[in-house]
Design a protein around this motif. Structure first.
Motif, PDB file in Angstrom:
ATOM      1  N   ALA A   1       0.836  -1.202   0.000  1.00  0.00           N
ATOM      2  CA  ALA A   1       0.000   0.000   0.000  1.00  0.00           C
ATOM      3  C   ALA A   1       0.867   1.246   0.000  1.00  0.00           C
ATOM      4  N   VAL A   2       0.342   2.285  -0.629  1.00  0.00           N
ATOM      5  CA  VAL A   2       0.972   3.599  -0.593  1.00  0.00           C
ATOM      6  C   VAL A   2      -0.075   4.617  -0.173  1.00  0.00           C
ATOM      7  N   ALA A   3       0.382   5.687   0.462  1.00  0.00           N
ATOM      8  CA  ALA A   3      -0.485   6.795   0.850  1.00  0.00           C
ATOM      9  C   ALA A   3       0.244   8.096   0.550  1.00  0.00           C
ATOM     10  N   VAL A   4      -0.524   9.080   0.095  1.00  0.00           N
ATOM     11  CA  VAL A   4       0.043  10.383  -0.250  1.00  0.00           C
ATOM     12  C   VAL A   4      -0.908  11.474   0.218  1.00  0.00           C
ATOM     13  N   VAL A   5      -0.348  12.619   0.613  1.00  0.00           N
ATOM     14  CA  VAL A   5      -1.118  13.792   1.034  1.00  0.00           C
ATOM     15  C   VAL A   5      -0.646  14.969   0.191  1.00  0.00           C
ATOM     16  N   ALA A   6      -1.610  15.749  -0.309  1.00  0.00           N
ATOM     17  CA  ALA A   6      -1.262  16.927  -1.108  1.00  0.00           C
ATOM     18  C   ALA A   6      -2.368  17.967  -1.010  1.00  0.00           C
ATOM     19  N   ALA A   7      -2.055  19.172  -1.447  1.00  0.00           N
ATOM     20  CA  ALA A   7      -3.023  20.267  -1.418  1.00  0.00           C
ATOM     21  C   ALA A   7      -4.004  20.201  -2.575  1.00  0.00           C
ATOM     22  N   GLU A   8      -3.688  19.430  -3.619  1.00  0.00           N
ATOM     23  CA  GLU A   8      -4.550  19.340  -4.792  1.00  0.00           C
ATOM     24  C   GLU A   8      -4.833  17.885  -5.128  1.00  0.00           C
ATOM     25  N   ALA A   9      -6.082  17.595  -5.461  1.00  0.00           N
ATOM     26  CA  ALA A   9      -6.475  16.230  -5.821  1.00  0.00           C
ATOM     27  C   ALA A   9      -5.716  15.749  -7.056  1.00  0.00           C
ATOM     28  N   ALA A  10      -5.470  16.651  -7.998  1.00  0.00           N
ATOM     29  CA  ALA A  10      -4.765  16.275  -9.220  1.00  0.00           C
ATOM     30  C   ALA A  10      -3.357  15.773  -8.913  1.00  0.00           C
ATOM     31  N   HIS A  11      -2.707  16.385  -7.941  1.00  0.00           N
ATOM     32  CA  HIS A  11      -1.355  15.944  -7.573  1.00  0.00           C
ATOM     33  C   HIS A  11      -1.393  14.562  -6.926  1.00  0.00           C
ATOM     34  N   VAL A  12      -2.397  14.322  -6.096  1.00  0.00           N
ATOM     35  CA  VAL A  12      -2.543  12.999  -5.489  1.00  0.00           C
ATOM     36  C   VAL A  12      -2.713  11.947  -6.582  1.00  0.00           C
ATOM     37  N   ARG A  13      -3.592  12.214  -7.542  1.00  0.00           N
ATOM     38  CA  ARG A  13      -3.805  11.271  -8.649  1.00  0.00           C
ATOM     39  C   ARG A  13      -2.530  11.043  -9.454  1.00  0.00           C
ATOM     40  N   GLU A  14      -1.796  12.100  -9.689  1.00  0.00           N
ATOM     41  CA  GLU A  14      -0.548  12.015 -10.454  1.00  0.00           C
ATOM     42  C   GLU A  14       0.474  11.129  -9.742  1.00  0.00           C
ATOM     43  N   VAL A  15       0.618  11.305  -8.443  1.00  0.00           N
ATOM     44  CA  VAL A  15       1.566  10.497  -7.676  1.00  0.00           C
ATOM     45  C   VAL A  15       1.124   9.036  -7.651  1.00  0.00           C
ATOM     46  N   LEU A  16      -0.167   8.788  -7.433  1.00  0.00           N
ATOM     47  CA  LEU A  16      -0.661   7.407  -7.425  1.00  0.00           C
ATOM     48  C   LEU A  16      -0.498   6.756  -8.792  1.00  0.00           C
ATOM     49  N   ASP A  17      -0.711   7.522  -9.863  1.00  0.00           N
ATOM     50  CA  ASP A  17      -0.476   7.002 -11.217  1.00  0.00           C
ATOM     51  C   ASP A  17       0.980   6.592 -11.389  1.00  0.00           C
ATOM     52  N   SER A  18       1.895   7.433 -10.921  1.00  0.00           N
ATOM     53  CA  SER A  18       3.323   7.130 -11.031  1.00  0.00           C
ATOM     54  C   SER A  18       3.675   5.864 -10.255  1.00  0.00           C
ATOM     55  N   CYS A  19       3.105   5.725  -9.076  1.00  0.00           N
ATOM     56  CA  CYS A  19       3.351   4.525  -8.272  1.00  0.00           C
ATOM     57  C   CYS A  19       2.826   3.289  -8.980  1.00  0.00           C
ATOM     58  N   GLU A  20       1.633   3.391  -9.540  1.00  0.00           N
ATOM     59  CA  GLU A  20       1.054   2.249 -10.246  1.00  0.00           C
ATOM     60  C   GLU A  20       1.889   1.861 -11.457  1.00  0.00           C
ATOM     61  N   HIS A  21       2.359   2.845 -12.203  1.00  0.00           N
ATOM     62  CA  HIS A  21       3.202   2.562 -13.371  1.00  0.00           C
ATOM     63  C   HIS A  21       4.499   1.869 -12.948  1.00  0.00           C
ATOM     64  N   LEU A  22       5.077   2.324 -11.853  1.00  0.00           N
ATOM     65  CA  LEU A  22       6.313   1.706 -11.367  1.00  0.00           C
ATOM     66  C   LEU A  22       6.090   0.234 -11.031  1.00  0.00           C
ATOM     67  N   VAL A  23       5.026  -0.056 -10.288  1.00  0.00           N
ATOM     68  CA  VAL A  23       4.760  -1.441  -9.884  1.00  0.00           C
ATOM     69  C   VAL A  23       4.429  -2.296 -11.106  1.00  0.00           C
ATOM     70  N   ALA A  24       3.614  -1.775 -12.005  1.00  0.00           N
ATOM     71  CA  ALA A  24       3.218  -2.535 -13.196  1.00  0.00           C
ATOM     72  C   ALA A  24       4.407  -2.832 -14.104  1.00  0.00           C
ATOM     73  N   ALA A  25       5.416  -1.989 -14.074  1.00  0.00           N
ATOM     74  CA  ALA A  25       6.583  -2.164 -14.940  1.00  0.00           C
ATOM     75  C   ALA A  25       7.613  -3.133 -14.381  1.00  0.00           C
ATOM     76  N   ARG A  26       7.425  -3.586 -13.147  1.00  0.00           N
ATOM     77  CA  ARG A  26       8.394  -4.518 -12.554  1.00  0.00           C
ATOM     78  C   ARG A  26       8.243  -5.878 -13.222  1.00  0.00           C
ATOM     79  N   PRO A  27       9.274  -6.348 -13.924  1.00  0.00           N
ATOM     80  CA  PRO A  27       9.140  -7.610 -14.667  1.00  0.00           C
ATOM     81  C   PRO A  27       9.088  -8.849 -13.770  1.00  0.00           C
ATOM     82  N   GLU A  28       9.543  -8.724 -12.529  1.00  0.00           N
ATOM     83  CA  GLU A  28       9.622  -9.898 -11.659  1.00  0.00           C
ATOM     84  C   GLU A  28       8.306 -10.222 -10.958  1.00  0.00           C
ATOM     85  N   VAL A  29       7.325  -9.314 -11.004  1.00  0.00           N
ATOM     86  CA  VAL A  29       6.038  -9.550 -10.347  1.00  0.00           C
ATOM     87  C   VAL A  29       4.920  -9.289 -11.345  1.00  0.00           C
ATOM     88  N   GLU A  30       3.745  -9.847 -11.033  1.00  0.00           N
ATOM     89  CA  GLU A  30       2.557  -9.584 -11.842  1.00  0.00           C
ATOM     90  C   GLU A  30       1.582  -8.777 -10.994  1.00  0.00           C
TER      91      GLU A  30
END
Length: 105
Positions: free
Chosen positions: A62-91
């Motif tokens: 799990a990850v958690a993020v706090v920000a002043a703007e909802a768009a920034h929260v979404r952007e950070v969560l998107d980046s985290c999801e892309h990082l995890v999805a790109a890991r070739p050793e896990v599905e």
């Protein structure tokens, strides 16, 4: 006394992961989970293994993020999801995301 009137948003994401077949021990499982958690923390989020703790072939991170703007929260969560999805050793099996605003209970 100052009154805070700013906006605040928090977001969470839980990643359900299938680990490789050689993760038959908790030590082997940690060898996959720890680098992912460390990589996620570079996005300045809180990150931890939170589920499937006793299952050798699965992990929930799990990850958690706090920000002043909802768009920034979404952007950070998107980046985290892309990082995890790109890991070739896990599905990446699934992602559960939540966004909370200052008015949410």
């Amino acid at each position: 006394m100052a009154v805070w009137s700013g906006a605040m948003f928090t977001g969470t994401a839980v990643f359900d992961l299938l680990l490789p077949g050689d993760s038959r021990s908790l030590k082997a499982k940690r060898s996959y989970v720890r680098p992912i958690v460390a990589a996620l923390r570079r996005f300045e989020v809180s990150a931890a293994e939170v589920g499937a703790l006793d299952l050798h072939g699965r992990a929930e991170i799990a990850v958690a993020v706090v920000a002043a703007e909802a768009a920034h929260v979404r952007e950070v969560l998107d980046s985290c999801e892309h990082l995890v999805a790109a890991r070739p050793e896990v599905e990446l099996l699934s992602v559960r995301r939540r966004l909370y605003g200052v008015d949410d209970d």
